[in-house]
Write a protein that holds these residues in place. Structure first.
Motif, PDB file in Angstrom:
ATOM      1  N   ILE A   1       0.842  -1.203   0.000  1.00  0.00           N
ATOM      2  CA  ILE A   1       0.000   0.000   0.000  1.00  0.00           C
ATOM      3  C   ILE A   1       0.874   1.250   0.000  1.00  0.00           C
ATOM      4  CG2 ILE A   1      -1.605   1.344   1.437  1.00  0.00           C
ATOM      5  CD1 ILE A   1      -2.753  -1.470   2.311  1.00  0.00           C
ATOM      6  N   VAL A   2       1.879   1.264   0.857  1.00  0.00           N
ATOM      7  CA  VAL A   2       2.774   2.428   0.946  1.00  0.00           C
ATOM      8  C   VAL A   2       3.515   2.626  -0.372  1.00  0.00           C
ATOM      9  CG1 VAL A   2       4.863   3.317   2.082  1.00  0.00           C
ATOM     10  CG2 VAL A   2       2.999   2.334   3.456  1.00  0.00           C
ATOM     11  N   ALA A   3       3.982   1.548  -0.977  1.00  0.00           N
ATOM     12  CA  ALA A   3       4.743   1.644  -2.233  1.00  0.00           C
ATOM     13  C   ALA A   3       3.907   2.218  -3.366  1.00  0.00           C
ATOM     14  CB  ALA A   3       5.282   0.267  -2.616  1.00  0.00           C
ATOM     15  N   ALA A   4       2.579   2.121  -3.277  1.00  0.00           N
ATOM     16  CA  ALA A   4       1.697   2.645  -4.326  1.00  0.00           C
ATOM     17  C   ALA A   4       1.303   4.100  -4.082  1.00  0.00           C
ATOM     18  CB  ALA A   4       0.439   1.778  -4.417  1.00  0.00           C
ATOM     19  N   SER A   5       1.774   4.695  -2.993  1.00  0.00           N
ATOM     20  CA  SER A   5       1.423   6.082  -2.669  1.00  0.00           C
ATOM     21  C   SER A   5       2.551   7.031  -3.065  1.00  0.00           C
ATOM     22  CB  SER A   5       1.148   6.228  -1.173  1.00  0.00           C
ATOM     23  OG  SER A   5       1.109   7.600  -0.820  1.00  0.00           O
TER      24      SER A   5
ATOM     25  N   CYS B   1       5.788   7.702  -0.615  1.00  0.00           N
ATOM     26  CA  CYS B   1       7.074   7.314  -1.206  1.00  0.00           C
ATOM     27  C   CYS B   1       8.023   8.497  -1.342  1.00  0.00           C
ATOM     28  CB  CYS B   1       6.867   6.648  -2.558  1.00  0.00           C
ATOM     29  SG  CYS B   1       6.301   4.946  -2.415  1.00  0.00           S
ATOM     30  N   THR B   2       7.492   9.666  -1.680  1.00  0.00           N
ATOM     31  CA  THR B   2       8.339  10.856  -1.793  1.00  0.00           C
ATOM     32  C   THR B   2       8.997  11.164  -0.459  1.00  0.00           C
ATOM     33  OG1 THR B   2       7.023  11.798  -3.585  1.00  0.00           O
ATOM     34  CG2 THR B   2       8.333  13.341  -2.290  1.00  0.00           C
ATOM     35  N   ILE B   3       8.229  11.096   0.604  1.00  0.00           N
ATOM     36  CA  ILE B   3       8.789  11.367   1.930  1.00  0.00           C
ATOM     37  C   ILE B   3       9.830  10.312   2.305  1.00  0.00           C
ATOM     38  CG2 ILE B   3       8.235  11.507   4.401  1.00  0.00           C
ATOM     39  CD1 ILE B   3       5.514  12.740   3.449  1.00  0.00           C
ATOM     40  N   LEU B   4       9.509   9.060   2.097  1.00  0.00           N
ATOM     41  CA  LEU B   4      10.442   7.987   2.446  1.00  0.00           C
ATOM     42  C   LEU B   4      11.708   8.031   1.585  1.00  0.00           C
ATOM     43  CD1 LEU B   4       7.811   5.151   2.943  1.00  0.00           C
ATOM     44  CD2 LEU B   4       9.113   6.334   4.748  1.00  0.00           C
ATOM     45  N   ASP B   5      11.577   8.420   0.323  1.00  0.00           N
ATOM     46  CA  ASP B   5      12.740   8.507  -0.564  1.00  0.00           C
ATOM     47  C   ASP B   5      13.720   9.587  -0.123  1.00  0.00           C
ATOM     48  OD1 ASP B   5      11.783   6.447  -2.119  1.00  0.00           O
ATOM     49  OD2 ASP B   5      11.029   7.744  -3.729  1.00  0.00           O
ATOM     50  N   ARG B   6      13.225  10.613   0.572  1.00  0.00           N
ATOM     51  CA  ARG B   6      14.083  11.721   1.031  1.00  0.00           C
ATOM     52  C   ARG B   6      14.364  11.631   2.535  1.00  0.00           C
ATOM     53  NH1 ARG B   6      10.714  16.465  -2.122  1.00  0.00           N
ATOM     54  NH2 ARG B   6      10.626  15.374  -4.116  1.00  0.00           N
ATOM     55  N   TRP B   7      14.211  10.461   3.084  1.00  0.00           N
ATOM     56  CA  TRP B   7      14.283  10.287   4.537  1.00  0.00           C
ATOM     57  C   TRP B   7      15.599  10.777   5.133  1.00  0.00           C
ATOM     58  CZ3 TRP B   7      10.248   9.581   7.467  1.00  0.00           C
ATOM     59  CH2 TRP B   7      10.433   9.270   8.810  1.00  0.00           C
ATOM     60  N   THR B   8      16.707  10.517   4.458  1.00  0.00           N
ATOM     61  CA  THR B   8      17.993  10.930   5.039  1.00  0.00           C
ATOM     62  C   THR B   8      18.083  12.447   5.166  1.00  0.00           C
ATOM     63  OG1 THR B   8      19.037  10.827   2.844  1.00  0.00           O
ATOM     64  CG2 THR B   8      19.250   8.884   4.267  1.00  0.00           C
ATOM     65  N   SER B   9      17.379  13.185   4.320  1.00  0.00           N
ATOM     66  CA  SER B   9      17.367  14.647   4.430  1.00  0.00           C
ATOM     67  C   SER B   9      16.569  15.130   5.634  1.00  0.00           C
ATOM     68  CB  SER B   9      16.763  15.274   3.171  1.00  0.00           C
ATOM     69  OG  SER B   9      17.503  14.921   2.039  1.00  0.00           O
ATOM     70  N   ILE B  10      15.606  14.338   6.087  1.00  0.00           N
ATOM     71  CA  ILE B  10      14.786  14.725   7.241  1.00  0.00           C
ATOM     72  C   ILE B  10      15.651  14.805   8.487  1.00  0.00           C
ATOM     73  CG2 ILE B  10      12.902  13.966   8.748  1.00  0.00           C
ATOM     74  CD1 ILE B  10      11.540  12.894   6.159  1.00  0.00           C
TER      75      ILE B  10
ATOM     76  N   LEU C   1      -9.888   4.553  -4.135  1.00  0.00           N
ATOM     77  CA  LEU C   1      -9.756   6.009  -4.224  1.00  0.00           C
ATOM     78  C   LEU C   1      -8.302   6.373  -4.519  1.00  0.00           C
ATOM     79  CD1 LEU C   1     -11.900   6.716  -1.045  1.00  0.00           C
ATOM     80  CD2 LEU C   1     -12.628   7.031  -3.430  1.00  0.00           C
ATOM     81  N   SER C   2      -8.063   7.588  -4.964  1.00  0.00           N
ATOM     82  CA  SER C   2      -6.691   8.011  -5.225  1.00  0.00           C
ATOM     83  C   SER C   2      -5.916   8.027  -3.907  1.00  0.00           C
ATOM     84  CB  SER C   2      -6.667   9.397  -5.878  1.00  0.00           C
ATOM     85  OG  SER C   2      -7.126  10.368  -4.963  1.00  0.00           O
ATOM     86  N   PRO C   3      -4.596   7.789  -3.952  1.00  0.00           N
ATOM     87  CA  PRO C   3      -3.818   7.685  -2.712  1.00  0.00           C
ATOM     88  C   PRO C   3      -3.890   8.921  -1.810  1.00  0.00           C
ATOM     89  CG  PRO C   3      -2.529   6.885  -4.557  1.00  0.00           C
ATOM     90  CD  PRO C   3      -3.794   7.495  -5.135  1.00  0.00           C
TER      91      PRO C   3
END
Length: 196
Positions: free
Chosen positions: A15-19, A23-32, A55-57
């Protein structure tokens, strides 16, 4: 505890991988780069409900919550600096991103909700008090893939059941959340405050 049921965890990871938003947040996690940080709360539950109901994500998502624990800086100003920095990392996302230092929640909670709470010991401790069992779920990248913290498991989340977690909230807070969610996701199963 970290969720260990392989089937439920795999479902949530799918489910998370389809959002695109999560995914944008997780992809930039090291910047957080915040201590004891998790992406948490209703955005995860609502993303799962959207997937279940076709429904849309991003449908119905009001914001994205990041929780972190920094007991070395309990100042409101320090938290505000982190919030501004985090929002600057995601100018392309259409949602409000909030970052809360769970180490300082006890300092303002009574003024906002009318009763005091004891200080949290960690982000996980805070997540364990979130208003619903389905919303008390958090994720972050880990060395072996997506880490999931789900103190009540994932059954309610994946069966679209909203059940109160009475560790900290009141009936009024719970019912306000339920009313908003029912308007967006009428097929949810709502557990009455008094049934739990």
């Amino acid at each position: 505890m970290i969720e260990r049921k392989a089937g439920a965890a795999t479902s949530l990871r799918t489910i998370v991988a389809a959002s695109p938003i999560l995914c944008t947040i997780l992809d930039r996690w090291t910047s957080i780069d915040l201590p004891d940080c998790w992406l948490s709360g209703s955005a995860i539950a609502q993303t799962a409900w959207n997937a279940a109901f076709g429904l849309s994500p991003e449908y119905g998502l009001a914001d994205i919550d990041l929780v972190y624990f920094d007991d070395a800086d309990l100042s409101e100003e320090g938290e505000a600096r982190q919030v501004a920095r985090i929002r600057g990392l995601f100018p392309d996302l259409p949602l409000w991103i909030d970052a809360k230092n769970e180490a300082r929640v006890h300092l303002w909670y009574e003024a906002k909700f009318g009763y005091p709470i004891t200080p949290y010991r960690s982000s996980e401790h805070a997540i364990s008090t979130f208003p619903t069992t389905a919303g008390a779920v958090a994720i972050r990248p880990g060395t072996a893939g997506l880490s999931i913290f789900a103190p009540f498991g994932l059954d309610d989340l994946l069966s679209y059941t909203v059940r109160p977690n009475k560790a900290q909230i009141t009936q009024v807070i719970y019912e306000a959340k339920v009313a908003r969610w029912q308007s967006c996701w009428p097929a949810l199963t709502i557990v009455d405050w008094h049934e739990n």
